[in-house]
Design an enzyme around this catalytic site. Structure first.
Site, mmCIF file in Angstrom:
data_model
loop_
_atom_site.group_PDB
_atom_site.id
_atom_site.type_symbol
_atom_site.label_atom_id
_atom_site.label_comp_id
_atom_site.label_asym_id
_atom_site.label_seq_id
_atom_site.Cartn_x
_atom_site.Cartn_y
_atom_site.Cartn_z
ATOM 1 N N VAL A 125 45.897 75.380 30.058
ATOM 2 C CA VAL A 125 46.332 76.278 28.989
ATOM 3 C C VAL A 125 47.851 76.320 29.005
ATOM 4 C CG1 VAL A 125 46.269 78.635 28.093
ATOM 5 C CG2 VAL A 125 44.230 77.654 29.178
ATOM 6 N N CYS B 20 40.873 78.492 52.482
ATOM 7 C CA CYS B 20 40.968 78.899 53.892
ATOM 8 C C CYS B 20 40.291 77.912 54.824
ATOM 9 C CB CYS B 20 40.358 80.284 54.075
ATOM 10 S SG CYS B 20 41.174 81.578 53.103
ATOM 11 N N SER C 106 36.229 76.636 42.568
ATOM 12 C CA SER C 106 35.544 77.483 43.556
ATOM 13 C C SER C 106 35.563 76.894 44.959
ATOM 14 C CB SER C 106 34.089 77.707 43.103
ATOM 15 O OG SER C 106 33.492 78.745 43.845
ATOM 16 N N ARG D 278 26.331 88.608 34.815
ATOM 17 C CA ARG D 278 25.282 89.499 35.327
ATOM 18 C C ARG D 278 25.144 90.746 34.453
ATOM 19 N NH1 ARG D 278 27.865 88.289 40.492
ATOM 20 N NH2 ARG D 278 26.593 86.780 41.650
ATOM 21 N N TYR E 206 26.322 100.127 72.203
ATOM 22 C CA TYR E 206 26.728 99.856 73.582
ATOM 23 C C TYR E 206 25.613 99.172 74.367
ATOM 24 C CZ TYR E 206 27.193 100.346 78.573
ATOM 25 O OH TYR E 206 27.212 100.069 79.910
ATOM 26 N N ALA F 245 38.524 81.347 43.516
ATOM 27 C CA ALA F 245 37.742 82.524 43.909
ATOM 28 C C ALA F 245 37.694 83.591 42.823
ATOM 29 C CB ALA F 245 38.311 83.105 45.204
ATOM 30 N N ALA F 246 38.866 83.985 42.313
ATOM 31 C CA ALA F 246 38.923 85.113 41.389
ATOM 32 C C ALA F 246 38.293 84.782 40.039
ATOM 33 C CB ALA F 246 40.366 85.556 41.199
ATOM 34 N N ASN G 46 38.221 87.743 45.263
ATOM 35 C CA ASN G 46 36.831 87.940 44.847
ATOM 36 C C ASN G 46 36.583 89.368 44.376
ATOM 37 O OD1 ASN G 46 34.806 85.630 45.228
ATOM 38 N ND2 ASN G 46 36.089 85.423 47.036
#
Length: 547
Positions: A80, A42, A38, A21, A421, A10-11, A301
């Site tokens: 590594v 869970c 990836s 990006r 409600y 994830a990280a 994340n």
């Protein structure tokens, strides 16, 4: 700019995606010792239980997908093994070919995750004993179950993974036993909430052994230190995880108090141009600012995105976490956020505690009760933590409380929220609103609350109380608080003259609402000190049965 990321769950992939990006020109490389990238850790229990059809659904992306979408090079089965921060070089082993190469970086990110804790149990390395951490573990468990058709499974550990595995393997028809070293399950819950989940596990035929420690695993049993022996065909180790910091330590990266890599709000370590994110790094509490370690995909994340932004010139910063968690245990949802009662006391807060038992939506449309335990700081009226257990509506309320705490709302602010409600979804006075109202009234000293534990503790230390059961006699006869006298609310004004106005008084009903009304009657009649029993008789009876 050359960015090298070690780890690609994830990280690590979040770092790469955000960096790309922001910067189309950066060279981004990820090295990963594992086979898969990836993937959803869970989701593993739900594949093993059959709710997820194919294991591939937990690994929706591969290296080729990342290359095409983000122009990121991901090398799986590449470990590594050494880092020189002075020359900004790393040594990488190809685990398939056993070849070694050197690479260099401008920025290095540790996203090495966490490793399962292996308890000191004799026989732990046998073929029917499994960790639950990655896709390879999952495939091995699935293969074992398919080939050997086990009938009995022993799960060691009663945290998130342990309980999720218990639910899923029970759904598969296995006879499930949980062995928990502590005196309760789910250490982040207070005991007066955890026992409700324990009761539900037993109701669903899970054998729950608390305060027991596994000492030896044989081909057919798990032997406990107490002398008990559990017949078993398979063993699941769910004893928690620890940050995978071995490589970081060899590079001189400092660890924090929790054992994870110490980072600042920009995910930077003590070494220039080296970052750490996800389960390998420690976070900090939004409430106390103290370091905490909560290995969750959501936090991983978030950390990854922050690091990717900072590396490429952005300004994001980590704001801390509340340690929010939620899981399903059969048909119960169990959620928590912020500090529990014991943590709040240990941090030195003067706290108010409310147990709020309310249906999640209108009772006439089948609304089912949830139990909300809310903790607030008397000095500031800020919420400190919430725990919720119920069948429906738990996630919705939990997220509202998380938002409120994150925005530093006071208890009274909850009452003024304009929440959605309609009878299928809520009640006219939503449980969140009622929680805020009752907490604020208690903080203002108008309507003091007292928990069952506090009441019994004070009585045991010699304090005298007059305790008023405001329910109907037939309810009182079934179960009541020890030492209580039965005065239904409709008769209270008349009979109050027979009571001692100066003696500390406790009122209660079944869940708390009528007890609160009785409290107001007595206060308005001049009684010196009146408490409403938090959660009413229902909460009290549950408490005494499990303490």
């Amino acid at each position: 700019m050359k960015i090298i990321i070690i780890g690609s769950v994830a990280a690590g992939t979040s770092v790469a995606a955000k960096a790309r990006r922001n910067n189309e020109d950066a060279e981004i490389t990820i090295y990963n010792a594992d086979y898969d990238i990836s993937y959803s850790i869970c989701g593993i229990p739900y594949f093993l239980g059959g709710e997820v059809d194919e294991l591939e659904q937990l690994t929706p992306r591969d290296a080729a997908w990342f290359k095409k979408r983000y122009n990121v090079d991901i090398y799986t089965r590449h470990e590594v093994v050494a880092i020189d921060s002075n020359t900004k070089t790393i040594q990488v082993n190809n685990l398939e070919t056993e070849e070694t190469k050197e690479d260099h970086y401008d920025t290095l990110v540790f996203a090495t995750g966490a490793t399962p804790i292996s308890p000191a149990i004799k026989g732990i390395d046998q073929k029917h004993v499994f960790q639950v951490r990655n896709i390879q573990n999952t495939a091995a468990i699935h293969q074992f179950m398919t080939t050997n058709q086990p009938k009995k499974v022993t799960i060691i550990g009663a945290g998130f993974i342990g309980l999720e595995m218990a639910e899923q393997l029970a759904h598969k028809g296995l006879d499930v036993t949980i062995v928990q070293r502590g005196k309760q399950i789910m250490s982040h819950l207070d005991k007066d909430m955890a026992f409700r989940v324990e009761k539900h596990l037993r109701k669903n035929n899970i054998h729950l052994l608390l305060h027991e420690t596994a000492a030896n695993i044989t081909a057919t049993s798990v032997d406990l230190e107490s002398g008990k022996s559990i017949d078993t065909d398979m063993v699941i180790l769910a004893t928690g995880v620890k940050p995978n910091t071995k490589l970081a330590q060899t590079a001189g990266v400092k660890l924090g108090k929790t054992g994870g890599i110490a980072v600042n709000t920009k995910m930077q370590t003590n070494i220039t141009d080296i970052y750490a994110v996800g389960d390998v790094a420690e976070s900090f509490s939004f409430i106390t600012n103290q370091p905490i370690y909560r290995p969750l995909g959501s936090t991983a994340n978030k950390m990854g995105r922050i690091a990717g932004d900072i590396i490429t010139g952005g300004s994001l910063e980590h704001r801390g976490i509340l340690g929010t968690g939620i899981l399903r245990v059969f048909d119960l949802a169990v959620g928590y956020t912020g500090l529990n009662e014991q943590e709040a006391i240990a941090e030195g807060f003067d706290i108010e505690v409310l147990h709020n038992i309310k249906p999640g939506n209108a009772a006439y449309l089948g609304g089912k009760e949830m139990v909300i335990k809310a903790i607030a700081d008397r000095k500031t009226s800020h919420l400190l933590g919430v725990q919720i257990i119920g069948e429906t509506g738990v996630d919705k309320r939990l997220d509202v409380f998380v938002t409120a705490i994150s925005l530093k709302a006071k208890a009274e602010d909850l009452f003024h929220l304009d929440l959605a409600y309609a009878p299928p979804f809520s009640t006219t006075k939503d449980p969140v609103m009622y929680t805020g109202m009752a907490l604020q009234n208690a903080i203002d000293k108008k309507n003091k609350l007292i928990t069952p534990g506090e009441l019994l503790d004070r009585i045991n230390h010699g304090e005298a109380f007059q305790i008023i059961d405001t329910r109907a006699p037939k309810q009182y006869d079934v179960a009541n608080v020890a030492g209580a006298i039965n005065i239904p609310l409709a008769q209270l004004r008349e009979k109050a003259t027979e009571l001692d106005h100066n003696l500390p008084t406790v009122t209660y009903c079944n869940k708390g609402v009528t007890g609160n009304a009785a409290q107001n009657v007595l206060l308005n009649m001049g009684f010196k000190e009146v408490f409403n029993l938090s959660g009413g008789n229902k909460n009290y009876q549950s408490y005494i049965k499990h303490n």
